[in-house]
Design a protein around this motif. Structure first.
Motif, short mmCIF file in Angstrom:
data_model
loop_
_atom_site.label_atom_id
_atom_site.label_comp_id
_atom_site.label_asym_id
_atom_site.label_seq_id
_atom_site.Cartn_x
_atom_site.Cartn_y
_atom_site.Cartn_z
N ASN A 118 0.85 -1.28 0.02
CA ASN A 118 -0.06 0.04 0.03
C ASN A 118 0.84 1.29 0.21
O ASN A 118 0.62 2.13 -0.76
CB ASN A 118 -1.22 0.14 1.33
N MET A 119 2.04 1.23 0.89
CA MET A 119 2.67 2.52 0.93
C MET A 119 3.38 2.62 -0.31
O MET A 119 3.65 3.74 -0.89
CB MET A 119 3.84 2.24 2.00
N ARG A 120 3.93 1.51 -1.02
CA ARG A 120 4.43 1.79 -2.38
C ARG A 120 3.52 2.31 -3.43
O ARG A 120 3.90 3.17 -4.23
CB ARG A 120 4.89 0.24 -2.77
N GLN A 121 2.21 1.86 -3.47
CA GLN A 121 1.14 2.21 -4.25
C GLN A 121 0.99 4.04 -3.78
O GLN A 121 0.80 4.62 -5.11
CB GLN A 121 -0.09 1.66 -4.18
N MET A 122 0.76 4.09 -2.72
CA MET A 122 0.72 5.52 -2.47
C MET A 122 2.08 6.36 -3.02
O MET A 122 1.83 7.63 -3.57
CB MET A 122 0.79 5.92 -1.00
N LEU A 123 3.18 6.14 -3.11
CA LEU A 123 4.46 6.80 -3.17
C LEU A 123 4.15 6.95 -4.71
O LEU A 123 4.51 8.10 -5.36
CB LEU A 123 5.70 6.23 -2.74
N SER A 124 4.14 5.74 -5.40
CA SER A 124 3.75 5.92 -6.66
C SER A 124 2.84 6.88 -7.42
O SER A 124 2.93 7.56 -8.37
CB SER A 124 3.54 4.58 -7.64
N PHE A 125 1.60 6.88 -6.46
CA PHE A 125 0.82 8.06 -6.80
C PHE A 125 1.18 9.43 -6.87
O PHE A 125 1.03 10.11 -7.62
CB PHE A 125 -0.29 7.79 -6.06
N TYR A 126 1.89 9.67 -5.82
CA TYR A 126 2.28 10.93 -5.34
C TYR A 126 3.39 11.49 -6.69
O TYR A 126 3.55 12.40 -7.03
CB TYR A 126 3.24 11.10 -4.09
N LYS A 127 4.17 10.44 -6.88
CA LYS A 127 5.14 10.51 -8.00
C LYS A 127 4.75 11.12 -9.19
O LYS A 127 5.10 11.94 -10.09
CB LYS A 127 6.15 9.35 -8.18
N ARG A 128 3.47 10.38 -9.63
CA ARG A 128 2.76 10.62 -10.82
C ARG A 128 2.31 12.02 -10.85
O ARG A 128 2.30 12.77 -11.88
CB ARG A 128 1.56 9.59 -11.17
N LYS A 129 1.79 12.44 -9.81
CA LYS A 129 1.06 13.65 -9.60
C LYS A 129 2.10 14.84 -9.57
O LYS A 129 1.83 15.86 -10.06
CB LYS A 129 0.34 13.87 -8.23
N LEU A 130 3.31 14.59 -9.26
CA LEU A 130 4.27 15.76 -8.73
C LEU A 130 5.39 15.56 -9.99
O LEU A 130 6.44 16.44 -10.01
CB LEU A 130 5.18 15.52 -7.49
N ALA A 131 5.10 14.57 -10.76
CA ALA A 131 6.26 14.33 -12.18
C ALA A 131 6.15 15.93 -12.95
O ALA A 131 5.03 16.33 -13.16
CB ALA A 131 6.01 13.45 -12.99
N ILE A 132 7.24 16.12 -13.30
CA ILE A 132 7.44 17.46 -14.22
C ILE A 132 8.08 17.12 -15.67
O ILE A 132 8.21 17.97 -16.67
CB ILE A 132 8.35 18.71 -13.59
N LYS A 133 8.37 15.81 -15.74
CA LYS A 133 8.84 15.11 -17.08
C LYS A 133 8.23 13.86 -16.92
O LYS A 133 8.06 13.34 -15.77
CB LYS A 133 10.32 15.32 -16.97
N PRO A 134 8.47 13.13 -18.22
CA PRO A 134 7.98 11.78 -18.31
C PRO A 134 8.79 10.93 -17.37
O PRO A 134 9.95 10.91 -17.15
CB PRO A 134 8.05 11.26 -19.44
N VAL A 135 8.30 10.04 -16.33
CA VAL A 135 8.74 9.21 -15.35
C VAL A 135 9.23 7.88 -16.06
O VAL A 135 8.37 7.06 -16.59
CB VAL A 135 8.02 8.89 -14.26
N THR A 136 10.56 7.43 -15.90
CA THR A 136 11.23 6.44 -16.39
C THR A 136 11.91 5.41 -15.40
O THR A 136 12.15 5.96 -14.42
CB THR A 136 11.85 6.66 -17.67
N ALA A 137 12.43 4.28 -15.69
CA ALA A 137 13.24 3.75 -14.71
C ALA A 137 14.50 4.27 -14.31
O ALA A 137 14.98 3.96 -13.29
CB ALA A 137 13.22 2.11 -15.38
N LYS A 138 14.98 5.14 -15.28
CA LYS A 138 16.18 5.93 -15.12
C LYS A 138 16.12 6.99 -13.96
O LYS A 138 17.10 7.44 -13.54
CB LYS A 138 16.79 6.27 -16.40
N ASN A 139 14.73 7.65 -14.18
CA ASN A 139 14.76 8.78 -13.40
C ASN A 139 13.83 8.91 -12.38
O ASN A 139 13.60 9.72 -11.73
CB ASN A 139 14.57 9.83 -14.31
N ARG A 140 13.18 7.69 -12.02
CA ARG A 140 11.95 7.78 -11.11
C ARG A 140 12.54 7.82 -9.64
O ARG A 140 11.76 8.27 -8.91
CB ARG A 140 11.20 6.38 -11.24
N GLU A 141 13.61 7.70 -9.28
CA GLU A 141 14.20 7.92 -8.04
C GLU A 141 15.23 9.26 -8.13
O GLU A 141 15.68 9.52 -6.74
CB GLU A 141 15.17 6.69 -7.66
N LEU A 142 14.99 9.92 -8.99
CA LEU A 142 15.88 11.27 -8.87
C LEU A 142 15.01 12.41 -8.25
O LEU A 142 13.86 12.81 -8.99
CB LEU A 142 16.46 11.53 -10.12
#
Length: 644
Positions: free
Chosen positions: A598-622
């Motif tokens: 659940n916590m992982r799903q919540m973090l992924s949700f926030y990441k999608r909402k706060l992304a300012i560029k397309p999220v990829t495997a290379k940059n999703r932790e930057l």
């Protein structure tokens, strides 16, 4: 919500992050890279506080002890639970040795946050974790007994005889409460604004979790024979039906002890040994809705394979007790096959709008009402509904099944043709013979294509006809009005514009009026499996567009089952990572793994909402991938719109 652009949207997005993790997304990701253990400690502490686990376990402990006197343990049950949750959060096995290593890595401050008292005696850490874990298990263990060895027949019989059924029921309820409070605690990490967005649509499903010790072990229901596992209270699992199974040896034993019943055994090579979990998962409010809120696990249940009676309702009760909304409940055939008074009626009293699939034998006309109504595939119609429309669901399912079989046979024939063609091309035989073989091979594959290739065309025509039949059937449908009342009464509106309605109305005993009440059957009328049509009733007409798209949202609960079993995540499919014996420890690990998922799903949700560029495997932790409140505003890549 879309990507934050206005000041108010940015403030709201930032508030979500502050509420959930106590820091900005950039700081959070930076911290995870430099001090992942510290971040995980904070998350674990917040979940347990939200779920009020300390108070819960302390209450149970006080119920069980005869006196509060005596020396308090160095490590209590809440502390060891927090350590296990931390271990799963950092993707480590839940073995006692691994828990000890993690404990020793923690700083004094981190131990204090998790209430992990340490007096500096490192050599005592292992036994203290073990003892605290055994006390935790004892509070919620419905399978008490020896786990220090593989039991003989006499020892296992003694264990079973010594179990107090009342105590086992109490502990089973405790385990269910603990698991669902933990899951609900993770839900409470979200801000209230987000928690209010879901309409209460849930998909429910079961999944198998293996235990060690399959080979040669008798069923936990079979008292004959020595145990061959230190996990003797598991059960054999098969994919079909209710999933419960027994071996041939078990079946022979049951025929002696219970000759009045049929007992069908299966080869042990075709079975798995373990337990089942039941999962309720949030789905979107409407089909096609994207990313309005995190789709997380909302309720859990546990049982031996096949012992599913009451488990579907338990999931809904877990939601209701925690004041969660219940709207559409989407499920497979395992739940629609329940007794109506054990699932369908109490579920609808909780406000559930059931959307389910059926076995072939449950399709077609399944109930009659003498006032002029019939139930077809779970929906009520005027009994003047033409027979071809009554049987439409069975016919289309038969065509779909035939198409699947033919497509498989054709694929197999084409694969064989391809393989043989390759062999002929590389052959050094006489060219003339090779030519004749190729011609014969071509004739063979053409015959297969002629025999099976028309299946797709037949299916396409059948699907078109079925769609027309479903639309035609709609004219005769009784439409549900309001929800089921406390006494089980349902009101339906009668289709007064249906073809031939006046003739129907003129029939003897035909109901008069624009609406009709259907009540719970009583006496002998309640003894049939589908009494009053209650077993098969569902909210949307089976096979229609609304049913198809709503039932399709069930895919979300299957995805969470896959996530929990993936080796890069919680890996609950690997019993080697949770070697503590017994069903109950596995239940605890699965509950905590669901919290982490659940916590992982919540973090992924926030990441999608706060992304300012397309999220990829290379940059999703930057950190620079996501919008932040401090520093210069990053340049937004407008070439592709961000998710959400």
């Amino acid at each position: 919500m879309t990507r934050p652009t206005s000041a108010s949207q940015r403030e709201q997005a930032e508030e979500w992050m502050l509420t959930t993790f106590g820091q900005r997304m950039g700081d959070y990701l930076s911290e995870r890279r430099t001090a992942p253990l510290s971040v995980a400690v904070v998350e674990v502490d917040r979940v347990l506080k939200k779920a009020r686990i300390g108070q819960l376990l302390a209450g149970w402990r006080s119920e069980d002890v005869l006196s509060a006197a005596g020396r308090k343990p160095i490590m209590d049950e809440t502390a060891v639970l927090s350590l296990i949750l931390l271990q799963i959060r950092i993707n480590q096995p839940t073995l006692i040795t691994e828990l000890s290593h993690t404990f020793l890595k923690l700083s004094p401050r981190q131990r204090a946050v998790l209430r992990l008292t340490h007096d500096g005696l490192d050599e005592r850490v292992y036994e203290r974790i073990w003892a605290a874990l055994q006390r935790l298990i004892a509070l919620v263990d419905e399978f008490p007994g020896r786990r220090d060895k593989v039991l003989t027949e006499a020892e296992y019989r003694k264990v079973k005889a010594n179990r107090d059924p009342q105590q086992c029921r109490i502990r089973r309820i405790r385990m269910w409460t603990l698991a669902n409070d933990l899951v609900h605690g993770s839900w409470l990490l979200l801000p209230e604004e987000l928690r209010n967005r879901p309409d209460g649509n849930h998909a429910i499903d079961g999944t198998f979790v293996p235990l060690q010790g399959k080979t040669g072990n008798p069923s936990s229901r079979n008292l004959e024979g020595n145990r061959r596992t230190a996990n003797p209270d598991g059960g054999f699992y098969k994919r079909e039906g209710s999933h419960g199974a027994v071996t041939h040896a078990d079946a022979r034993a049951f025929k002696k002890s219970d000759p009045g019943q049929k007992h069908k055994g299966r080869s042990i090579e075709k079975l798995s040994w373990g337990v089942e979990i039941e999962v309720a998962r949030l789905t979107p409010n409407t089909p096609g809705e994207v990313d309005s809120f995190p789709l997380v696990t909302t309720a859990l249940g546990f049982h031996i394979p096949g012992a599913i009676t009451g488990e579907g309702l338990n999931l809904l009760n877990a939601l209701a007790l925690r004041q969660r909304k219940i709207n559409f409940v989407i499920m497979d055939r395992a739940y629609s096959g329940a007794k109506f008074d054990e699932f369908q009626v109490p579920a609808r009293r909780l406000g559930a709008k059931l959307v389910c699939d059926y076995k072939d034998e449950d399709l077609g006309v399944k109930a009659f009402d003498p006032r002029g109504f019939i139930q077809v595939s779970g929906t009520w119609y005027l009994d003047t509904l033409p027979g071809v429309l009554c049987n439409a669901d069975r016919i289309i399912n038969a065509v779909r099944k035939k198409h699947g079989e033919d497509a498989g046979k054709l694929a197999k024939a084409e694969a064989a043709h391809e393989k043989k063609s390759g062999q002929f091309k590389g052959s050094l035989r006489n060219p003339i013979e090779n030519e004749e073989d190729q011609e014969e091979l071509t004739l063979t594959i053409e015959a297969a294509r002629k025999k099976y290739g028309s299946s797709a065309r037949i299916l396409s025509g059948a699907e078109t006809l079925y769609s027309q039949q479903v639309q035609r059937r709609e004219l005769f449908r009784l439409k549900s009005k309001g929800r089921m009342s406390a006494d089980g009464t349902r009101r339906y509106m009668i289709p007064t514009e249906a073809p031939g309605y006046e003739l129907w109305k003129a029939k003897p005993l035909a109901h008069q009026g624009d609406s009709v009440l259907m009540k719970l059957p009583t006496g002998k009328d309640a003894e049939t499996p589908n009494a009053g049509g209650l077993k098969h009733e569902q909210y949307y007409p089976y096979g229609g567009e609304q049913w198809r798209t709503t039932h399709g949202m069930r895919n979300g609960v299957e995805s969470v089952n896959r996530n929990l079993k993936r080796s890069q995540y919680e890996d609950i499919a690997n019993p080697d990572k949770r070697a503590v014996r017994g069903n109950t420890f596995t239940y605890i690990v699965v509950a905590l793994a669901s919290v982490v998922e659940n916590m992982r799903q919540m973090l992924s949700f926030y990441k999608r909402k706060l992304a300012i560029k397309p999220v990829t495997a290379k940059n999703r932790e930057l950190p620079a991938t996501f919008w932040q409140t401090t520093g210069p505003a990053p340049i937004i890549d407008e070439a592709q719109p961000p998710p959400g």
